[in-house]
Design an enzyme around this catalytic site. Structure first.
Site, mmCIF file in Angstrom:
data_model
loop_
_atom_site.group_PDB
_atom_site.id
_atom_site.type_symbol
_atom_site.label_atom_id
_atom_site.label_comp_id
_atom_site.label_asym_id
_atom_site.label_seq_id
_atom_site.Cartn_x
_atom_site.Cartn_y
_atom_site.Cartn_z
ATOM 1 N N ARG A 143 -1.476 6.244 5.217
ATOM 2 C CA ARG A 143 -1.963 7.510 4.532
ATOM 3 C C ARG A 143 -1.950 8.775 5.241
ATOM 4 O O ARG A 143 -2.044 8.756 6.376
ATOM 5 C CB ARG A 143 -3.320 7.036 3.962
ATOM 6 C CG ARG A 143 -3.562 5.869 3.150
ATOM 7 C CD ARG A 143 -5.019 5.768 2.821
ATOM 8 N NE ARG A 143 -5.030 4.466 2.167
ATOM 9 C CZ ARG A 143 -5.340 3.021 2.532
ATOM 10 N NH1 ARG A 143 -5.295 2.942 4.069
ATOM 11 N NH2 ARG A 143 -5.663 2.163 1.871
ATOM 12 N N LYS A 167 -9.282 2.805 5.212
ATOM 13 C CA LYS A 167 -10.461 2.975 4.469
ATOM 14 C C LYS A 167 -11.636 1.953 4.700
ATOM 15 O O LYS A 167 -11.619 1.003 5.256
ATOM 16 C CB LYS A 167 -9.953 2.686 2.874
ATOM 17 C CG LYS A 167 -9.077 3.697 2.423
ATOM 18 C CD LYS A 167 -9.205 3.373 0.816
ATOM 19 C CE LYS A 167 -8.278 4.489 0.080
ATOM 20 N NZ LYS A 167 -8.180 4.355 -1.393
ATOM 21 N N HIS A 231 1.768 11.263 -0.035
ATOM 22 C CA HIS A 231 1.707 9.972 -0.542
ATOM 23 C C HIS A 231 2.836 9.414 -1.014
ATOM 24 O O HIS A 231 2.809 8.171 -1.276
ATOM 25 C CB HIS A 231 0.457 9.982 -1.796
ATOM 26 C CG HIS A 231 -0.371 8.386 -1.685
ATOM 27 N ND1 HIS A 231 -1.118 8.291 -0.565
ATOM 28 C CD2 HIS A 231 -0.432 7.700 -2.415
ATOM 29 C CE1 HIS A 231 -1.708 7.164 -0.731
ATOM 30 N NE2 HIS A 231 -1.261 6.801 -1.997
ATOM 31 N N ARG A 234 4.576 6.825 1.222
ATOM 32 C CA ARG A 234 3.936 5.598 1.332
ATOM 33 C C ARG A 234 4.472 4.572 0.149
ATOM 34 O O ARG A 234 4.798 3.729 0.312
ATOM 35 C CB ARG A 234 2.334 5.811 1.148
ATOM 36 C CG ARG A 234 1.361 4.493 1.187
ATOM 37 C CD ARG A 234 0.040 5.010 1.227
ATOM 38 N NE ARG A 234 -1.023 3.895 1.011
ATOM 39 C CZ ARG A 234 -1.332 2.869 2.052
ATOM 40 N NH1 ARG A 234 -0.984 3.198 3.174
ATOM 41 N NH2 ARG A 234 -2.230 1.955 1.757
ATOM 42 N N HIS A 257 -4.093 -2.557 2.379
ATOM 43 C CA HIS A 257 -4.894 -2.740 1.214
ATOM 44 C C HIS A 257 -5.883 -4.046 1.299
ATOM 45 O O HIS A 257 -5.445 -5.048 1.868
ATOM 46 C CB HIS A 257 -3.937 -3.059 0.064
ATOM 47 C CG HIS A 257 -3.145 -2.056 -0.647
ATOM 48 N ND1 HIS A 257 -1.641 -1.928 -1.107
ATOM 49 C CD2 HIS A 257 -3.299 -0.656 -0.341
ATOM 50 C CE1 HIS A 257 -1.387 -1.011 -1.313
ATOM 51 N NE2 HIS A 257 -2.203 -0.081 -0.856
ATOM 52 N N TYR A 266 3.545 -2.147 -6.729
ATOM 53 C CA TYR A 266 4.916 -1.765 -6.209
ATOM 54 C C TYR A 266 5.874 -2.951 -6.673
ATOM 55 O O TYR A 266 7.299 -2.277 -6.754
ATOM 56 C CB TYR A 266 4.775 -1.601 -4.607
ATOM 57 C CG TYR A 266 3.883 -0.541 -4.046
ATOM 58 C CD1 TYR A 266 4.502 0.791 -4.204
ATOM 59 C CD2 TYR A 266 2.607 -0.804 -3.360
ATOM 60 C CE1 TYR A 266 3.753 1.849 -3.732
ATOM 61 C CE2 TYR A 266 1.978 0.301 -3.076
ATOM 62 C CZ TYR A 266 2.384 1.576 -3.260
ATOM 63 O OH TYR A 266 1.743 2.543 -3.028
#
Length: 288
Positions: A143, A167, A231, A234, A257, A266
């Site tokens: 990111r 995150k 983004h 990514r 993730h 995806y």
């Protein structure tokens, strides 16, 4: 119990200690201040919070509502941990956010070729930094907030890996391919003295920490005739891995993730691409 500004300040200070990204901290600050304004002079109970969720659903898109409620849930969990409240009131509220499914936008192959051709042709002072930034985005899928948060202590160039804090300060190791390693090495050698003066590895044109907006400016410099966001690198990275038959569970770990459900978008995009090829570029159409 009523919410106070002291509660918010205490929680946000704890978040800063957890080394959350600037982007995450900003989102928490916005979401919680909005909740505080709504709950002014009201008790934090199931009914009032349900009203707040109703308000969010009528004023924001599903993805935004989902993020705001996640911020709220994390806040209450922290309050329970520090025994400010006995239980998380969100646990007693039933709600479902039907998030709209949008396919990730990827960068077309010819656009990537054009981008790297322009990088090779440019000779401006910060070109080595620009190459390093763009190589890192497309070669690792990190990111933009993670890229800007890389500290000097997080990068191990000779060992060809770096530590990323994603995150919720989740740590993961990212290994570097030869192209991105060389780009990072050239940047580090060109700006070694300036980098060593800073806490963060990437610097802007004023020799301060690189920001999300700075990265957008860098990309725009080489893509003025087609729109690319940070983004999208990514999305492109993940989609290209899938199209090379890389197992989706590995892609999930590389991207950081927490749920494979997030990564599966995806796979859906890749299927849609296959359908488009079969419908519009089928060899049978060449046979007349």
């Amino acid at each position: 119990m009523q919410l106070t500004l002291e509660h918010l300040s205490f929680y946000l200070n704890q978040c800063e200690n957890k080394r959350l990204s600037w982007h995450t901290l900003k989102a928490y600050r916005i979401d919680l201040k909005q909740f505080y304004s709504f709950m002014m002079n009201k008790d934090m109970n199931k009914r009032e919070i349900s009203y707040y969720i109703h308000y969010l659903n009528h004023h924001f898109k599903p993805k935004t509502v989902k993020r705001k409620l996640a911020s709220l849930h994390a806040f209450f969990e922290d309050m329970v941990f520090y025994e400010i409240i006995q239980e998380n009131p969100m646990d007693k509220i039933r709600y479902k956010i039907q998030e709209e499914k949008t396919l990730p936008r990827i960068i077309q192959y010819h656009q990537l070729q054009d981008l790297f051709h322009r990088l090779d042709q440019d000779q401006h002072f910060f070109i080595k930094r620009d190459k390093a930034v763009i190589e890192l985005l497309i070669s690792t899928g990190i990111r933009v907030s993670e890229l800007c948060a890389i500290k000097n202590e997080d990068i191990y160039l000779e060992e060809k890996y770096l530590i990323i804090y994603g995150k919720n300060a989740k740590e993961r190791v990212i290994f570097l391919g030869e192209e991105v390693y060389l780009a990072l090495k050239e940047y580090e050698q060109a700006f070694h003295d300036r980098i060593s003066e800073q806490e963060y590895f990437f610097i802007n044109n004023q020799y301060h920490r690189l920001t999300d907006q700075s990265v957008r400016h860098i990309i725009n410099r080489y893509t003025d005739d087609f729109h690319i966001t940070p983004h999208m690198f990514r999305h492109t990275f993940a989609t290209m891995l899938l199209e090379q038959d890389v197992d989706i569970s590995y892609i999930q770990k590389i991207l950081g993730h927490s749920s494979i459900t997030t990564t599966s978008i995806y796979a859906y995009a890749s299927i849609q691409r296959q359908k488009e090829i079969m419908m519009n570029k089928n060899p049978r159409q060449l046979i007349k």
